[in-house]
Design a protein around this motif. Sequence first.
Motif, PDB file in Angstrom:
ATOM      1  N   ASP A 131       0.843  -1.193   0.000  1.00 40.41           N
ATOM      2  CA  ASP A 131       0.000   0.000   0.000  1.00 40.41           C
ATOM      3  C   ASP A 131       0.881   1.246   0.000  1.00 40.41           C
ATOM      4  OD1 ASP A 131      -1.782   2.155   0.673  1.00 40.41           O
ATOM      5  OD2 ASP A 131      -3.205   0.668   1.403  1.00 40.41           O
ATOM      6  N   MET A 132       1.906   1.257   0.847  1.00 37.53           N
ATOM      7  CA  MET A 132       2.794   2.413   0.913  1.00 37.53           C
ATOM      8  C   MET A 132       3.593   2.571  -0.378  1.00 37.53           C
ATOM      9  SD  MET A 132       3.708   4.979   2.777  1.00 37.53           S
ATOM     10  CE  MET A 132       3.448   4.666   4.518  1.00 37.53           C
ATOM     11  N   TYR A 133       3.981   1.467  -0.976  1.00 38.85           N
ATOM     12  CA  TYR A 133       4.746   1.513  -2.233  1.00 38.85           C
ATOM     13  C   TYR A 133       3.958   2.251  -3.314  1.00 38.85           C
ATOM     14  CZ  TYR A 133       7.119  -0.257  -6.446  1.00 38.85           C
ATOM     15  OH  TYR A 133       7.766  -0.365  -7.655  1.00 38.85           O
ATOM     16  N   PHE A 134       2.715   1.880  -3.495  1.00 37.16           N
ATOM     17  CA  PHE A 134       1.904   2.536  -4.521  1.00 37.16           C
ATOM     18  C   PHE A 134       1.504   3.951  -4.100  1.00 37.16           C
ATOM     19  CE2 PHE A 134       1.006  -2.039  -5.475  1.00 37.16           C
ATOM     20  CZ  PHE A 134       1.600  -2.044  -6.730  1.00 37.16           C
ATOM     21  N   THR A 135       1.355   4.169  -2.798  1.00 32.56           N
ATOM     22  CA  THR A 135       1.062   5.517  -2.303  1.00 32.56           C
ATOM     23  C   THR A 135       2.217   6.462  -2.598  1.00 32.56           C
ATOM     24  OG1 THR A 135      -0.377   4.687  -0.542  1.00 32.56           O
ATOM     25  CG2 THR A 135       0.581   6.877  -0.217  1.00 32.56           C
ATOM     26  N   MET A 136       3.442   6.001  -2.394  1.00 32.71           N
ATOM     27  CA  MET A 136       4.605   6.854  -2.630  1.00 32.71           C
ATOM     28  C   MET A 136       4.756   7.193  -4.112  1.00 32.71           C
ATOM     29  SD  MET A 136       5.733   7.549   0.311  1.00 32.71           S
ATOM     30  CE  MET A 136       7.235   8.374  -0.138  1.00 32.71           C
ATOM     31  N   ARG A 137       4.320   6.306  -4.966  1.00 34.14           N
ATOM     32  CA  ARG A 137       4.415   6.579  -6.402  1.00 34.14           C
ATOM     33  C   ARG A 137       3.469   7.713  -6.810  1.00 34.14           C
ATOM     34  NH1 ARG A 137       7.113   2.328  -8.991  1.00 34.14           N
ATOM     35  NH2 ARG A 137       6.126   2.786 -10.986  1.00 34.14           N
TER      36      ARG A 137
ATOM     37  N   THR B  55      14.000   0.861 -19.725  1.00 33.95           N
ATOM     38  CA  THR B  55      13.362   2.144 -20.036  1.00 33.95           C
ATOM     39  C   THR B  55      11.868   1.992 -20.303  1.00 33.95           C
ATOM     40  OG1 THR B  55      15.428   3.038 -20.920  1.00 33.95           O
ATOM     41  CG2 THR B  55      13.388   4.128 -21.588  1.00 33.95           C
ATOM     42  N   THR B  56      11.499   1.033 -21.143  1.00 33.24           N
ATOM     43  CA  THR B  56      10.080   0.818 -21.445  1.00 33.24           C
ATOM     44  C   THR B  56       9.330   0.350 -20.207  1.00 33.24           C
ATOM     45  OG1 THR B  56      10.597   0.276 -23.747  1.00 33.24           O
ATOM     46  CG2 THR B  56       8.459  -0.434 -22.912  1.00 33.24           C
ATOM     47  N   TYR B  57       9.936  -0.526 -19.437  1.00 31.57           N
ATOM     48  CA  TYR B  57       9.323  -1.018 -18.203  1.00 31.57           C
ATOM     49  C   TYR B  57       9.023   0.136 -17.255  1.00 31.57           C
ATOM     50  CZ  TYR B  57       8.940  -3.351 -13.661  1.00 31.57           C
ATOM     51  OH  TYR B  57       8.509  -3.771 -12.423  1.00 31.57           O
ATOM     52  N   PHE B  58      10.006   1.017 -17.047  1.00 32.67           N
ATOM     53  CA  PHE B  58       9.799   2.148 -16.147  1.00 32.67           C
ATOM     54  C   PHE B  58       8.657   3.038 -16.643  1.00 32.67           C
ATOM     55  CE2 PHE B  58      14.498   1.784 -14.868  1.00 32.67           C
ATOM     56  CZ  PHE B  58      14.191   1.137 -13.680  1.00 32.67           C
ATOM     57  N   LYS B  59       8.587   3.241 -17.935  1.00 36.11           N
ATOM     58  CA  LYS B  59       7.528   4.074 -18.497  1.00 36.11           C
ATOM     59  C   LYS B  59       6.157   3.432 -18.238  1.00 36.11           C
ATOM     60  CE  LYS B  59       5.747   7.470 -20.830  1.00 36.11           C
ATOM     61  NZ  LYS B  59       5.690   8.822 -20.232  1.00 36.11           N
ATOM     62  N   ASP B  60       6.068   2.133 -18.471  1.00 34.24           N
ATOM     63  CA  ASP B  60       4.798   1.427 -18.257  1.00 34.24           C
ATOM     64  C   ASP B  60       4.381   1.450 -16.783  1.00 34.24           C
ATOM     65  OD1 ASP B  60       4.766   0.864 -20.948  1.00 34.24           O
ATOM     66  OD2 ASP B  60       5.523  -1.181 -20.728  1.00 34.24           O
ATOM     67  N   GLN B  61       5.369   1.469 -15.892  1.00 34.25           N
ATOM     68  CA  GLN B  61       5.087   1.423 -14.458  1.00 34.25           C
ATOM     69  C   GLN B  61       4.525   2.725 -13.906  1.00 34.25           C
ATOM     70  OE1 GLN B  61       6.021  -1.267 -11.878  1.00 34.25           O
ATOM     71  NE2 GLN B  61       5.456  -2.279 -13.779  1.00 34.25           N
ATOM     72  N   GLU B  62       4.628   3.799 -14.664  1.00 30.05           N
ATOM     73  CA  GLU B  62       4.185   5.099 -14.152  1.00 30.05           C
ATOM     74  C   GLU B  62       2.701   5.113 -13.800  1.00 30.05           C
ATOM     75  OE1 GLU B  62       5.350   8.590 -16.254  1.00 30.05           O
ATOM     76  OE2 GLU B  62       7.443   7.977 -16.444  1.00 30.05           O
ATOM     77  N   SER B  63       1.924   4.265 -14.459  1.00 30.91           N
ATOM     78  CA  SER B  63       0.482   4.241 -14.193  1.00 30.91           C
ATOM     79  C   SER B  63       0.131   3.395 -12.966  1.00 30.91           C
ATOM     80  CB  SER B  63      -0.269   3.696 -15.417  1.00 30.91           C
ATOM     81  OG  SER B  63       0.114   2.354 -15.685  1.00 30.91           O
ATOM     82  N   LEU B  64       1.087   2.639 -12.440  1.00 28.86           N
ATOM     83  CA  LEU B  64       0.829   1.782 -11.280  1.00 28.86           C
ATOM     84  C   LEU B  64       1.046   2.582 -10.003  1.00 28.86           C
ATOM     85  CD1 LEU B  64       2.472  -1.599 -12.355  1.00 28.86           C
ATOM     86  CD2 LEU B  64       0.095  -0.871 -12.588  1.00 28.86           C
ATOM     87  N   LYS B  65      -0.018   3.157  -9.495  1.00 31.78           N
ATOM     88  CA  LYS B  65       0.092   3.999  -8.301  1.00 31.78           C
ATOM     89  C   LYS B  65      -1.267   4.060  -7.612  1.00 31.78           C
ATOM     90  CE  LYS B  65      -0.524   8.098 -11.224  1.00 31.78           C
ATOM     91  NZ  LYS B  65       0.093   9.363 -11.678  1.00 31.78           N
TER      92      LYS B  65
END
Length: 309
Positions: free
Chosen positions: A73-79, A270-280
């Motif tokens: 929960d905190m991981y996604f909150t921090m994002r 690089t692509t992975y990090f970009k895709d991860q931006e929506s996971l929050k």
Amino acid sequence: MSVATLVQPTGEMWEKIRVELNENQNTKEQDLATIKEWLRKQPHLPDEFDDRCLMSFLRGTSYSLEKCKRKLDMYFTMRTACPEFFTDRDITRPELDNVMAKVQGAPLPGLTPNGRRVTICRGLDKDIKMDVLNNVFKLALMIGDVRLMEELEGVGGDIYVLDAGVVSPTHLAQLSPTAISKFLVCVQEAYPVKLKEIHIVNTSPLIEKLINIIKPFLKEKIKNRIFIHSEISSLYEHIPQKMLPEEYGGSGASLVEINNAWKDKLATYTTYFKDQESLKAVEELRPGKPTNYDELFGIDGSFRQLSID
């Protein structure tokens, strides 16, 4: 010569780590399924997350399902709370490339005999400005996310060596308490880190004064894990000399080689990090009250007590 980045534990070492992490081979898949089902039921969190990352969270919380849920929960909150750390994570961007040329902070390839991962952090440029601090923290968390993906068997904890050789009074005067507070909450409360030891080398009275200022805000167990070294040789009592880089009297690869290997690895993500931006986290959907970021980061002027496993 190519340099490995994350050597994994095997054989007897892994068996010892498995006991330390409380991993039960017969129940870990069920634990993973439980966490995945819990995640799907949280309206404010992503429905899916990579199984490898979820296993890293389970291992990092010693398979305590409740601790794992809090960390996730905190991981996604921090994002959501810290976009300065979790967006534009492209290592080829000039500002990140520049930081990697001036600051080294990648993990060493190997592990200590008891399965600890060692990271040495040092600056290379006495004139580096503290306005790059957010990008330094961004890179550290990028490395943390790669470790979530790649440390498939887990490690027995982390050891950090902080080289204070280039730190000056000017640097300390420029430090942002808010940035530091955010980063410390990220590392200690949002990532499944088991911090075992912190070693400070090339220290000075200035650094020791800073540590004494920070210590009252740390929990007792972490205070007892900080070691200050007046001579590099005393570091060998904690970390085998042979695994240290040549800059610290060891026979391992140089920090330059390790840093370059990590730069190449981060480029592949690089692509992975970009895709991860929506996971929050989506605070508007959180059951109960949305997270109060000012309280979370202690922006009222006090440092938040760190939670150390």
